[in-house]
Write an enzyme that holds these catalytic residues in place. Sequence first.
Site, mmCIF file in Angstrom:
data_model
loop_
_atom_site.group_PDB
_atom_site.id
_atom_site.type_symbol
_atom_site.label_atom_id
_atom_site.label_comp_id
_atom_site.label_asym_id
_atom_site.label_seq_id
_atom_site.Cartn_x
_atom_site.Cartn_y
_atom_site.Cartn_z
ATOM 1 N N CYS A 89 3.698 -61.434 13.119
ATOM 2 C CA CYS A 89 2.267 -61.156 13.031
ATOM 3 C C CYS A 89 2.084 -59.792 12.389
ATOM 4 C CB CYS A 89 1.650 -61.188 14.425
ATOM 5 S SG CYS A 89 2.441 -60.067 15.590
ATOM 6 N N GLY A 90 0.871 -59.476 12.013
ATOM 7 C CA GLY A 90 0.612 -58.183 11.415
ATOM 8 C C GLY A 90 0.847 -58.130 9.925
#
Length: 264
Positions: free
Chosen positions: A110-111
């Site tokens: 994620c990110g």
Amino acid sequence: MASNPTEKLEGALPFTYQVIEGDKVRAIEGGVIDEQLLSIYVNGESLATMMCSPLQLEALTVGFLYNEALIESADEIALLQLNTTNAVADVILTRDEVTLPRRMILTTGCGGGVTGQELSKEFPALESPFRTRPAVILRLMRQLQGAARLYNAVRGVHTAVLGAESGLLVSAEDVGRHNAIDKVAGLALLDGIDSRDRILLTSGRISSEMLGKARRMGVPLVASRTAPTSVTVELAEAWKICVVGYVRAGSMRVYTNGWRLGLD
């Protein structure tokens, strides 16, 4: 009305949300994780753009350059400047010629993490005699939980730490699991801490890209509160890295190279 504790918490933004418990509803003055884009330029050329938490951006930049094998030490950076909005990191290296990756790969984390590394079992294994004890892993994981300042306040963020038998050396938090490890690498470089023969712990799933960063850092043991992926296990076997998952109160799962923890 009491003040919102996240108003002064760097990395989080105040936010009022509603909690439903059974047939009751109440408003909570809490917060949400702050997230932003960061674009990294090296010698005037665009390298990568990622989503990240607006904390320790210098360490994130340095660690990313190191884990992408663009630098070997922080001394190779002549200038690192963040613009006024912290959205761009301009890096000037001490050498004029630098070969940037031809393409950046979106990672499994994620990110919005990215990497230019092509991971392979053909890469040399870590030839290190490093060994430790399960009790050390359990103690370091408890210390990771204590260092998770943002997570403990508002959740929604990952934590990574570099540790030794003596305790935690550096810690970092980010919306991206990969970013948190890059920040740890950058902090170690900036503080003159050797990451070789240390222990890397993370709160999130151990992806193959994250294991690649650990290998680049010379880390022979990676531990997490959750699980590794199948490719991670394959690479860890080939690279002689001990991968430990589901580190919880008094228990853990050892997936690869258990001899580093004294197992047969």
